[in-house]
Design a protein around this motif. Structure first.
Motif, mmCIF file in Angstrom:
data_model
loop_
_atom_site.group_PDB
_atom_site.id
_atom_site.type_symbol
_atom_site.label_atom_id
_atom_site.label_comp_id
_atom_site.label_asym_id
_atom_site.label_seq_id
_atom_site.Cartn_x
_atom_site.Cartn_y
_atom_site.Cartn_z
ATOM 1 N N GLY A 186 44.772 -17.875 -44.196
ATOM 2 C CA GLY A 186 44.823 -16.493 -45.061
ATOM 3 C C GLY A 186 43.434 -15.774 -44.381
ATOM 4 O O GLY A 186 42.379 -16.244 -44.361
ATOM 5 N N ASN A 187 43.651 -14.711 -43.956
ATOM 6 C CA ASN A 187 42.517 -13.818 -43.354
ATOM 7 C C ASN A 187 41.780 -13.126 -44.266
ATOM 8 O O ASN A 187 42.359 -12.913 -45.253
ATOM 9 C CB ASN A 187 43.102 -12.908 -42.266
ATOM 10 C CG ASN A 187 43.714 -13.608 -41.278
ATOM 11 O OD1 ASN A 187 43.550 -14.611 -40.872
ATOM 12 N ND2 ASN A 187 44.542 -12.815 -40.421
ATOM 13 N N ASP A 200 49.848 -14.306 -45.236
ATOM 14 C CA ASP A 200 49.668 -12.967 -46.057
ATOM 15 C C ASP A 200 50.079 -12.956 -47.628
ATOM 16 O O ASP A 200 49.487 -12.391 -48.344
ATOM 17 C CB ASP A 200 50.256 -12.015 -45.253
ATOM 18 C CG ASP A 200 49.673 -11.778 -43.989
ATOM 19 O OD1 ASP A 200 48.604 -12.395 -43.635
ATOM 20 O OD2 ASP A 200 50.462 -11.239 -42.964
ATOM 21 N N GLN A 201 51.199 -13.789 -48.009
ATOM 22 C CA GLN A 201 51.764 -13.320 -49.167
ATOM 23 C C GLN A 201 51.582 -14.734 -50.010
ATOM 24 O O GLN A 201 51.498 -14.629 -51.413
ATOM 25 C CB GLN A 201 53.487 -13.479 -49.089
ATOM 26 C CG GLN A 201 53.829 -12.454 -48.174
ATOM 27 C CD GLN A 201 53.356 -10.879 -48.608
ATOM 28 O OE1 GLN A 201 53.365 -10.769 -49.964
ATOM 29 N NE2 GLN A 201 52.861 -10.117 -47.646
ATOM 30 N N ILE A 222 43.222 -19.028 -34.247
ATOM 31 C CA ILE A 222 43.198 -19.570 -35.375
ATOM 32 C C ILE A 222 42.015 -19.331 -36.340
ATOM 33 O O ILE A 222 41.110 -18.594 -35.844
ATOM 34 C CB ILE A 222 43.274 -21.401 -35.124
ATOM 35 C CG1 ILE A 222 42.190 -21.747 -34.250
ATOM 36 C CG2 ILE A 222 44.447 -21.722 -34.660
ATOM 37 C CD1 ILE A 222 41.947 -23.225 -34.055
ATOM 38 N N ALA A 223 42.035 -19.832 -37.507
ATOM 39 C CA ALA A 223 40.878 -19.336 -38.364
ATOM 40 C C ALA A 223 39.504 -19.782 -37.976
ATOM 41 O O ALA A 223 38.444 -18.756 -38.132
ATOM 42 C CB ALA A 223 41.189 -19.533 -39.828
ATOM 43 N N PHE A 224 39.243 -21.056 -37.410
ATOM 44 C CA PHE A 224 37.968 -21.409 -37.292
ATOM 45 C C PHE A 224 38.028 -22.105 -35.782
ATOM 46 O O PHE A 224 38.780 -22.743 -35.355
ATOM 47 C CB PHE A 224 37.748 -22.480 -38.259
ATOM 48 C CG PHE A 224 37.612 -21.718 -39.547
ATOM 49 C CD1 PHE A 224 36.692 -21.122 -40.005
ATOM 50 C CD2 PHE A 224 38.559 -22.240 -40.453
ATOM 51 C CE1 PHE A 224 36.681 -20.463 -41.429
ATOM 52 C CE2 PHE A 224 38.878 -21.985 -41.766
ATOM 53 C CZ PHE A 224 37.794 -21.071 -42.244
ATOM 54 N N GLY A 235 35.868 -11.947 -41.377
ATOM 55 C CA GLY A 235 35.425 -13.102 -40.262
ATOM 56 C C GLY A 235 36.121 -14.126 -39.995
ATOM 57 O O GLY A 235 36.096 -15.058 -39.227
ATOM 58 N N ILE A 236 37.570 -13.768 -40.684
ATOM 59 C CA ILE A 236 38.566 -14.761 -40.198
ATOM 60 C C ILE A 236 39.851 -13.940 -39.868
ATOM 61 O O ILE A 236 40.266 -13.173 -40.696
ATOM 62 C CB ILE A 236 39.111 -15.656 -41.596
ATOM 63 C CG1 ILE A 236 37.782 -16.692 -41.810
ATOM 64 C CG2 ILE A 236 40.292 -16.461 -40.910
ATOM 65 C CD1 ILE A 236 38.167 -17.534 -43.023
ATOM 66 N N ASP A 237 40.296 -14.186 -38.617
ATOM 67 C CA ASP A 237 41.494 -13.277 -38.237
ATOM 68 C C ASP A 237 42.386 -14.263 -37.373
ATOM 69 O O ASP A 237 42.486 -14.251 -35.926
ATOM 70 C CB ASP A 237 40.889 -12.304 -37.189
ATOM 71 C CG ASP A 237 42.034 -11.304 -36.833
ATOM 72 O OD1 ASP A 237 43.023 -11.129 -37.491
ATOM 73 O OD2 ASP A 237 41.978 -10.886 -35.726
ATOM 74 N N ALA A 238 43.134 -15.103 -37.981
ATOM 75 C CA ALA A 238 44.306 -15.937 -37.330
ATOM 76 C C ALA A 238 45.635 -15.166 -37.195
ATOM 77 O O ALA A 238 46.071 -14.472 -38.223
ATOM 78 C CB ALA A 238 44.322 -17.079 -38.370
ATOM 79 N N GLN A 239 45.900 -15.294 -36.004
ATOM 80 C CA GLN A 239 47.275 -14.614 -35.677
ATOM 81 C C GLN A 239 48.236 -15.394 -35.011
ATOM 82 O O GLN A 239 47.896 -16.586 -34.383
ATOM 83 C CB GLN A 239 46.761 -13.469 -34.589
ATOM 84 C CG GLN A 239 45.851 -12.536 -34.963
ATOM 85 C CD GLN A 239 46.454 -11.562 -36.120
ATOM 86 O OE1 GLN A 239 47.358 -11.502 -36.473
ATOM 87 N NE2 GLN A 239 45.461 -11.066 -37.103
#
Length: 202
Positions: free
Chosen positions: A139-140, A53-54, A155-157, A143-147
């Protein structure tokens, strides 16, 4: 299924030129992020969410700097996935948390063309449950929501094997040489990302 490159967890703690956790900038960030009351799992989540996030993804912000070493990523607060995975590894290895590097082969951009790239993420060993988990600090965005998740990959993909995409199963102790070389050879992140990302690990 994930496969460790090395059977020795200590090999996933090594300081490297790209994972330079003794650098003063890394040490200062460690002091800000972590405290003695945190569990290992809490430290992993804190570090992951900080890098996700940062630290901006250079492509998303049309950045001006190609970063590589963890300290450079902190200096400029940007990097592509190769660089961000170096920073996450540095933060976690500094805490004695085994952290490796994983890769995917993905279609680039809208994933409807025939241009492939290698995508980097991390695998982290949770000693409390004796398990490696994947974390993707890319980084989200839409369409990309990695947690952070212990029980399932978020993961992102996710790969589409029918389109030639690949999940490489190995957890590497060091960042892939081809991914590091491309960072060190370029100064324009947009040009690098558009034309010069490796499309295979080998």
């Amino acid at each position: 299924m994930l496969i460790c490159e090395s059977e020795k967890l200590d090999d996933y703690l090594n300081e490297l030129p790209e994972v330079n956790y003794s650098h003063p900038l890394i040490i200062n960030t460690i002091t800000d992020l972590f405290n003695e009351t945190q569990t290992q799992t809490e430290r992993i989540q804190t570090a992951f969410e900080f890098v996700r996030d940062q630290i901006s993804h250079s492509w998303d912000i049309k950045g001006k700097h190609v970063t590589c070493n963890a300290s450079d990523v902190l200096t400029y607060k940007e990097g592509i996935c190769y660089a961000k995975s170096n920073l996450l590894a540095a933060l976690l290895r500094s805490q004695g948390i085994p952290t490796g590097f994983c890769y995917q082969r993905l279609l680039l951009f809208d994933r409807t063309n025939s241009v492939y790239c290698i995508h980097a993420l991390n695998a982290v060993f949770l000693q409390s449950i004796n398990k490696w988990i994947k974390l993707d600090s890319r980084g989200n965005k839409k369409g990309i929501d990695a947690q952070f998740s212990v029980n399932e990959e978020k993961i992102a993909f996710f790969v589409n094997e029918e389109n030639g995409e690949v999940n490489y199963p190995k957890i590497y102790t060091k960042p892939n040489m081809k991914t590091m070389e491309v960072l060190k050879q370029h100064t324009d992140p947009t040009l690098m990302y558009t034309l010069h990302l490796p499309d295979r690990l080998e």
